[in-house]
Design a protein around this motif. Structure first.
Motif, mmCIF file in Angstrom:
data_model
loop_
_atom_site.group_PDB
_atom_site.id
_atom_site.type_symbol
_atom_site.label_atom_id
_atom_site.label_comp_id
_atom_site.label_asym_id
_atom_site.label_seq_id
_atom_site.Cartn_x
_atom_site.Cartn_y
_atom_site.Cartn_z
ATOM 1 N N ALA A 1 42.145 37.629 44.285
ATOM 2 C CA ALA A 1 43.175 38.614 44.632
ATOM 3 C C ALA A 1 42.626 40.043 44.622
ATOM 4 C CB ALA A 1 44.342 38.502 43.655
ATOM 5 N N HIS A 2 41.332 40.184 44.377
ATOM 6 C CA HIS A 2 40.678 41.499 44.301
ATOM 7 C C HIS A 2 41.262 42.362 43.181
ATOM 8 C CE1 HIS A 2 38.764 40.476 48.062
ATOM 9 N NE2 HIS A 2 39.943 40.265 48.598
ATOM 10 N N ALA A 3 41.678 41.729 42.098
ATOM 11 C CA ALA A 3 42.252 42.451 40.959
ATOM 12 C C ALA A 3 41.159 42.713 39.924
ATOM 13 C CB ALA A 3 43.377 41.643 40.340
ATOM 14 N N GLU A 4 41.119 43.930 39.430
ATOM 15 C CA GLU A 4 40.116 44.295 38.438
ATOM 16 C C GLU A 4 40.385 43.617 37.093
ATOM 17 O OE1 GLU A 4 38.511 48.458 36.666
ATOM 18 O OE2 GLU A 4 38.962 48.394 38.806
ATOM 19 N N ARG A 5 41.656 43.585 36.695
ATOM 20 C CA ARG A 5 42.042 42.970 35.422
ATOM 21 C C ARG A 5 42.835 41.691 35.677
ATOM 22 N NH1 ARG A 5 42.593 46.121 30.515
ATOM 23 N NH2 ARG A 5 42.811 44.047 29.636
ATOM 24 N N ILE A 6 42.780 40.809 34.725
ATOM 25 C CA ILE A 6 43.611 39.609 34.767
ATOM 26 C C ILE A 6 45.015 40.025 34.365
ATOM 27 C CG2 ILE A 6 44.039 37.348 33.740
ATOM 28 C CD1 ILE A 6 41.011 37.204 33.168
ATOM 29 N N GLY A 7 45.971 39.739 35.231
ATOM 30 C CA GLY A 7 47.351 40.096 34.955
ATOM 31 C C GLY A 7 48.209 38.875 34.679
ATOM 32 N N GLU A 8 49.456 39.138 34.368
ATOM 33 C CA GLU A 8 50.402 38.063 34.066
ATOM 34 C C GLU A 8 50.500 37.038 35.198
ATOM 35 O OE1 GLU A 8 55.046 37.400 32.720
ATOM 36 O OE2 GLU A 8 54.347 39.391 33.247
ATOM 37 N N PRO A 9 50.553 37.463 36.468
ATOM 38 C CA PRO A 9 50.639 36.450 37.542
ATOM 39 C C PRO A 9 49.415 35.533 37.591
ATOM 40 C CG PRO A 9 51.144 38.639 38.395
ATOM 41 C CD PRO A 9 50.642 38.809 36.999
ATOM 42 N N HIS A 10 48.249 36.072 37.286
ATOM 43 C CA HIS A 10 47.023 35.270 37.304
ATOM 44 C C HIS A 10 47.051 34.244 36.169
ATOM 45 C CE1 HIS A 10 45.748 39.390 38.831
ATOM 46 N NE2 HIS A 10 45.896 38.622 39.901
ATOM 47 N N VAL A 11 47.483 34.683 35.000
ATOM 48 C CA VAL A 11 47.583 33.772 33.855
ATOM 49 C C VAL A 11 48.628 32.697 34.131
ATOM 50 C CG1 VAL A 11 48.232 33.577 31.411
ATOM 51 C CG2 VAL A 11 46.791 35.486 32.178
ATOM 52 N N ARG A 12 49.765 33.112 34.663
ATOM 53 C CA ARG A 12 50.842 32.162 34.951
ATOM 54 C C ARG A 12 50.357 31.081 35.925
ATOM 55 N NH1 ARG A 12 54.771 35.863 35.510
ATOM 56 N NH2 ARG A 12 54.368 36.043 37.721
ATOM 57 N N GLU A 13 49.621 31.491 36.961
ATOM 58 C CA GLU A 13 49.108 30.519 37.927
ATOM 59 C C GLU A 13 48.097 29.583 37.271
ATOM 60 O OE1 GLU A 13 46.862 30.378 42.279
ATOM 61 O OE2 GLU A 13 47.766 32.262 41.618
ATOM 62 N N ALA A 14 47.212 30.115 36.447
ATOM 63 C CA ALA A 14 46.218 29.286 35.754
ATOM 64 C C ALA A 14 46.903 28.288 34.816
ATOM 65 C CB ALA A 14 45.241 30.168 34.979
ATOM 66 N N VAL A 15 47.960 28.723 34.140
ATOM 67 C CA VAL A 15 48.717 27.835 33.253
ATOM 68 C C VAL A 15 49.337 26.704 34.064
ATOM 69 C CG1 VAL A 15 50.801 27.683 31.807
ATOM 70 C CG2 VAL A 15 49.123 29.515 31.418
ATOM 71 N N GLN A 16 49.865 27.026 35.228
ATOM 72 C CA GLN A 16 50.476 25.998 36.071
ATOM 73 C C GLN A 16 49.444 24.964 36.520
ATOM 74 O OE1 GLN A 16 53.711 25.385 36.587
ATOM 75 N NE2 GLN A 16 53.993 27.039 35.132
ATOM 76 N N TYR A 17 48.246 25.417 36.851
ATOM 77 C CA TYR A 17 47.199 24.465 37.232
ATOM 78 C C TYR A 17 46.852 23.559 36.049
ATOM 79 C CZ TYR A 17 46.373 27.259 41.435
ATOM 80 O OH TYR A 17 46.506 27.931 42.621
ATOM 81 N N ARG A 18 46.755 24.142 34.886
ATOM 82 C CA ARG A 18 46.428 23.367 33.681
ATOM 83 C C ARG A 18 47.508 22.318 33.422
ATOM 84 N NH1 ARG A 18 42.449 22.096 29.935
ATOM 85 N NH2 ARG A 18 43.468 21.492 28.037
ATOM 86 N N ARG A 19 48.759 22.722 33.528
ATOM 87 C CA ARG A 19 49.864 21.801 33.299
ATOM 88 C C ARG A 19 49.876 20.692 34.341
ATOM 89 N NH1 ARG A 19 55.306 24.036 33.087
ATOM 90 N NH2 ARG A 19 55.756 22.015 32.202
ATOM 91 N N ALA A 20 49.592 21.035 35.586
ATOM 92 C CA ALA A 20 49.591 20.029 36.656
ATOM 93 C C ALA A 20 48.515 18.981 36.407
ATOM 94 C CB ALA A 20 49.390 20.703 38.013
ATOM 95 N N LEU A 21 47.359 19.427 35.917
ATOM 96 C CA LEU A 21 46.278 18.483 35.638
ATOM 97 C C LEU A 21 46.570 17.625 34.426
ATOM 98 C CD1 LEU A 21 43.179 20.756 36.300
ATOM 99 C CD2 LEU A 21 43.972 18.844 37.681
ATOM 100 N N ARG A 22 47.239 18.190 33.435
ATOM 101 C CA ARG A 22 47.516 17.470 32.188
ATOM 102 C C ARG A 22 48.714 16.519 32.319
ATOM 103 N NH1 ARG A 22 43.262 17.345 29.437
ATOM 104 N NH2 ARG A 22 43.958 17.801 27.384
ATOM 105 N N ASP A 23 49.617 16.801 33.254
ATOM 106 C CA ASP A 23 50.842 16.000 33.381
ATOM 107 C C ASP A 23 50.666 14.790 34.283
ATOM 108 O OD1 ASP A 23 52.078 17.762 31.706
ATOM 109 O OD2 ASP A 23 53.112 18.869 33.287
ATOM 110 N N ARG A 24 49.472 14.507 34.710
ATOM 111 C CA ARG A 24 49.252 13.363 35.598
ATOM 112 C C ARG A 24 49.461 12.069 34.894
ATOM 113 N NH1 ARG A 24 44.067 14.645 39.340
ATOM 114 N NH2 ARG A 24 44.884 16.475 40.288
#
Length: 109
Positions: free
Chosen positions: A86-109
């Motif tokens: 996203a060309h963002a200098e810092r990791i923001g809340e939307p980036h963390v939220r998306e990463a959490v969703q990926y983690r949950r999707a992989l773990r909930d299989r």
């Protein structure tokens, strides 16, 4: 619906995606000398610091899902990559939220 699925997709062309991924990889190499996937725990702590709302979001997810320290570092690594795309200098809340969703999707299989 079948009618919607059979319509032509209006997605982003592969060449545009490829260019974005290459730009993110070049950014990672300039910033830390390696791709995010190869960062050590110490390097994650150095290069993957979220902003205040991102940190709060990550803390909330860690408590809610009772994830380990290893999961914490994996989420930060993925969030850093999402921020790079996203060309963002810092990791923001939307980036963390998306990463959490990926983690949950992989773990909930």
């Amino acid at each position: 619906e079948p009618d919607v699925l059979s319509e032509d997709a209006n997605g982003e062309p592969s060449a545009a995606i490829r260019a974005r991924v290459q730009a993110a990889a070049e950014l990672q190499l300039r910033r830390q000398g390696k791709l995010n996937q190869y960062l050590t725990t110490r390097e994650i702590d150095q290069f993957c610091k979220p902003d205040k709302p991102g940190k709060a979001q990550l803390k909330e997810a860690m408590q809610k899902f009772q994830w380990s320290g290893r999961a914490y570092h994996r989420i930060l690594r993925v969030a850093r990559t999402i921020a790079d795309l996203a060309h963002a200098e810092r990791i923001g809340e939307p980036h963390v939220r998306e990463a959490v969703q990926y983690r949950r999707a992989l773990r909930d299989r």
